[in-house]
Write a protein that holds these residues in place. Structure first.
Motif, PDB file in Angstrom:
ATOM      1  N   GLU A 149      49.511  49.910  43.367  1.00  0.00           N
ATOM      2  CA  GLU A 149      49.674  49.074  42.180  1.00  0.00           C
ATOM      3  C   GLU A 149      48.355  48.369  41.891  1.00  0.00           C
ATOM      4  O   GLU A 149      47.927  47.496  42.639  1.00  0.00           O
ATOM      5  CB  GLU A 149      50.793  48.044  42.408  1.00  0.00           C
ATOM      6  CG  GLU A 149      51.030  47.090  41.255  1.00  0.00           C
ATOM      7  CD  GLU A 149      51.262  47.808  39.939  1.00  0.00           C
ATOM      8  OE1 GLU A 149      50.354  47.733  39.078  1.00  0.00           O
ATOM      9  OE2 GLU A 149      52.317  48.439  39.784  1.00  0.00           O
ATOM     10  N   LEU A 150      47.720  48.738  40.766  1.00  0.00           N
ATOM     11  CA  LEU A 150      46.391  48.240  40.444  1.00  0.00           C
ATOM     12  C   LEU A 150      46.381  46.730  40.200  1.00  0.00           C
ATOM     13  O   LEU A 150      45.379  46.058  40.444  1.00  0.00           O
ATOM     14  CB  LEU A 150      45.844  48.967  39.210  1.00  0.00           C
ATOM     15  CG  LEU A 150      44.378  48.679  38.837  1.00  0.00           C
ATOM     16  CD1 LEU A 150      43.455  49.071  39.984  1.00  0.00           C
ATOM     17  CD2 LEU A 150      44.000  49.429  37.562  1.00  0.00           C
ATOM     18  N   ILE A 151      47.481  46.176  39.736  1.00  0.00           N
ATOM     19  CA  ILE A 151      47.551  44.738  39.441  1.00  0.00           C
ATOM     20  C   ILE A 151      47.210  43.908  40.673  1.00  0.00           C
ATOM     21  O   ILE A 151      46.506  42.901  40.597  1.00  0.00           O
ATOM     22  CB  ILE A 151      48.959  44.361  38.916  1.00  0.00           C
ATOM     23  CG1 ILE A 151      49.147  44.908  37.495  1.00  0.00           C
ATOM     24  CG2 ILE A 151      49.163  42.846  38.923  1.00  0.00           C
ATOM     25  CD1 ILE A 151      50.519  44.651  36.929  1.00  0.00           C
ATOM     26  N   TYR A 152      47.691  44.355  41.829  1.00  0.00           N
ATOM     27  CA  TYR A 152      47.489  43.581  43.047  1.00  0.00           C
ATOM     28  C   TYR A 152      46.063  43.667  43.573  1.00  0.00           C
ATOM     29  O   TYR A 152      45.731  43.026  44.569  1.00  0.00           O
ATOM     30  CB  TYR A 152      48.467  44.030  44.126  1.00  0.00           C
ATOM     31  CG  TYR A 152      49.907  43.795  43.748  1.00  0.00           C
ATOM     32  CD1 TYR A 152      50.354  42.522  43.440  1.00  0.00           C
ATOM     33  CD2 TYR A 152      50.824  44.845  43.697  1.00  0.00           C
ATOM     34  CE1 TYR A 152      51.674  42.294  43.082  1.00  0.00           C
ATOM     35  CE2 TYR A 152      52.149  44.623  43.348  1.00  0.00           C
ATOM     36  CZ  TYR A 152      52.562  43.344  43.038  1.00  0.00           C
ATOM     37  OH  TYR A 152      53.867  43.125  42.689  1.00  0.00           O
ATOM     38  N   ALA A 153      45.226  44.463  42.933  1.00  0.00           N
ATOM     39  CA  ALA A 153      43.821  44.527  43.321  1.00  0.00           C
ATOM     40  C   ALA A 153      43.016  43.393  42.706  1.00  0.00           C
ATOM     41  O   ALA A 153      41.829  43.245  42.990  1.00  0.00           O
ATOM     42  CB  ALA A 153      43.224  45.861  42.890  1.00  0.00           C
ATOM     43  N   GLN A 154      43.655  42.587  41.860  1.00  0.00           N
ATOM     44  CA  GLN A 154      42.956  41.517  41.149  1.00  0.00           C
ATOM     45  C   GLN A 154      43.259  40.138  41.740  1.00  0.00           C
ATOM     46  O   GLN A 154      43.304  39.148  41.027  1.00  0.00           O
ATOM     47  CB  GLN A 154      43.358  41.540  39.673  1.00  0.00           C
ATOM     48  CG  GLN A 154      43.136  42.890  39.006  1.00  0.00           C
ATOM     49  CD  GLN A 154      43.609  42.896  37.571  1.00  0.00           C
ATOM     50  OE1 GLN A 154      43.063  42.204  36.721  1.00  0.00           O
ATOM     51  NE2 GLN A 154      44.633  43.677  37.293  1.00  0.00           N
ATOM     52  N   MET A 155      43.504  40.077  43.022  1.00  0.00           N
ATOM     53  CA  MET A 155      43.796  38.808  43.678  1.00  0.00           C
ATOM     54  C   MET A 155      42.597  37.866  43.558  1.00  0.00           C
ATOM     55  O   MET A 155      41.448  38.283  43.679  1.00  0.00           O
ATOM     56  CB  MET A 155      44.119  39.025  45.153  1.00  0.00           C
ATOM     57  CG  MET A 155      45.354  39.854  45.412  1.00  0.00           C
ATOM     58  SD  MET A 155      46.858  38.968  44.950  1.00  0.00           S
ATOM     59  CE  MET A 155      48.092  40.142  45.528  1.00  0.00           C
ATOM     60  N   SER A 156      42.864  36.607  43.340  1.00  0.00           N
ATOM     61  CA  SER A 156      41.810  35.602  43.278  1.00  0.00           C
ATOM     62  C   SER A 156      42.111  34.493  44.282  1.00  0.00           C
ATOM     63  O   SER A 156      43.254  34.327  44.722  1.00  0.00           O
ATOM     64  CB  SER A 156      41.707  35.012  41.872  1.00  0.00           C
ATOM     65  OG  SER A 156      42.842  34.205  41.579  1.00  0.00           O
ATOM     66  N   VAL A 157      41.081  33.720  44.628  1.00  0.00           N
ATOM     67  CA  VAL A 157      41.266  32.602  45.556  1.00  0.00           C
ATOM     68  C   VAL A 157      42.237  31.585  44.972  1.00  0.00           C
ATOM     69  O   VAL A 157      43.030  30.975  45.692  1.00  0.00           O
ATOM     70  CB  VAL A 157      39.910  31.936  45.871  1.00  0.00           C
ATOM     71  CG1 VAL A 157      40.092  30.732  46.786  1.00  0.00           C
ATOM     72  CG2 VAL A 157      38.962  32.937  46.505  1.00  0.00           C
ATOM     73  N   TRP A 158      42.205  31.434  43.646  1.00  0.00           N
ATOM     74  CA  TRP A 158      43.106  30.464  43.009  1.00  0.00           C
ATOM     75  C   TRP A 158      44.559  30.902  43.131  1.00  0.00           C
ATOM     76  O   TRP A 158      45.450  30.081  43.316  1.00  0.00           O
ATOM     77  CB  TRP A 158      42.718  30.274  41.549  1.00  0.00           C
ATOM     78  CG  TRP A 158      43.389  29.099  40.895  1.00  0.00           C
ATOM     79  CD1 TRP A 158      44.201  29.120  39.818  1.00  0.00           C
ATOM     80  CD2 TRP A 158      43.281  27.715  41.272  1.00  0.00           C
ATOM     81  NE1 TRP A 158      44.614  27.849  39.495  1.00  0.00           N
ATOM     82  CE2 TRP A 158      44.060  26.969  40.370  1.00  0.00           C
ATOM     83  CE3 TRP A 158      42.603  27.043  42.289  1.00  0.00           C
ATOM     84  CZ2 TRP A 158      44.188  25.580  40.466  1.00  0.00           C
ATOM     85  CZ3 TRP A 158      42.727  25.666  42.385  1.00  0.00           C
ATOM     86  CH2 TRP A 158      43.506  24.960  41.484  1.00  0.00           C
TER      87      TRP A 158
END
Length: 210
Positions: free
Chosen positions: A137-146
């Motif tokens: 799932e590509l969405i979960y590759a965009q994790m941020s510290v926030w």
């Protein structure tokens, strides 16, 4: 609105406690309560980012973190910092804060809220950072510290994901401490984003700080 206010009362002392720990280890970034709160955010986010590689940011992680932050708040007597404010300063801080909290009660209207922000935070809370997840799932590759920071507080302290409201209240405190009234206009520009767990406008606010 009452639940957001309750979250403020829980999270503020925790952030100040971790801010005290940060300042003991690395020194002060500037003077004032806002410095302790921002330092606490930074330290807690970094700790949870490391932990997320090994464990989910579940209720146990949040409970232990709140306990440590709360005990640090009491041990360093950080509550005495609030006694230094005059009645006029409290009024100047309270009225805009209530407006920010009210704005945070709005229903999220951006499609990314349930399509990206909420699933990412829920995954961090249930499983933490997972190697190779982006292949599924590509969405979960965009994790941020926030998002990691929000996930760590989403079990019971901030279940409605209104951490940006808390950030804006701290930013308002910084404005009043530094007497930067013109920055209030910048806050109004993002009025309708307060209810979203987005990190976009957060970065723009940090540009004003540093």
């Amino acid at each position: 609105m009452f639940k957001i206010l309750l979250s403020l009362l829980i999270i503020f002392p925790v952030l100040m406690g971790f801010g005290e720990i940060f300042q003991k280890l690395f020194g002060r970034i500037w003077s004032g309560i806002s410095a302790k709160l921002f330092s606490g955010m930074f330290l807690l986010a970094i700790i949870w980012q490391v932990l997320a590689f090994f464990v989910p940011l579940n209720i146990w992680i949040e409970s232990i973190s709140i306990l440590i932050g709360g005990l640090s708040f009491l041990y360093f007597r950080s509550y005495k910092d609030f006694l230094n404010y005059r009645k006029e300063e409290i009024v100047k801080f309270s009225i805009p804060s209530l407006i920010i909290i009210f704005a945070g009660t709005y229903y999220p209207f951006i499609i990314d809220h349930f399509g990206y922000y909420v699933p990412s935070i829920h995954w961090l809370r249930e499983f933490g950072l997972t190697k190779g997840l982006a292949n599924i799932e590509l969405i979960y590759a965009q994790m941020s510290v926030w998002h990691i920071f929000q996930a760590g507080l989403s079990n019971f302290s901030d279940v409605f994901l209104r951490i940006n409201v808390i950030f804006l209240v701290v930013f308002l405190l910084y404005i009043l401490e530094k007497k930067l009234g013109q920055c209030c206009l910048f806050c109004l520009y993002f009025y309708f984003l307060y209810s979203l767990p987005t990190q976009t406008y957060l970065l723009l606010h940090y540009r004003l700080l540093f």
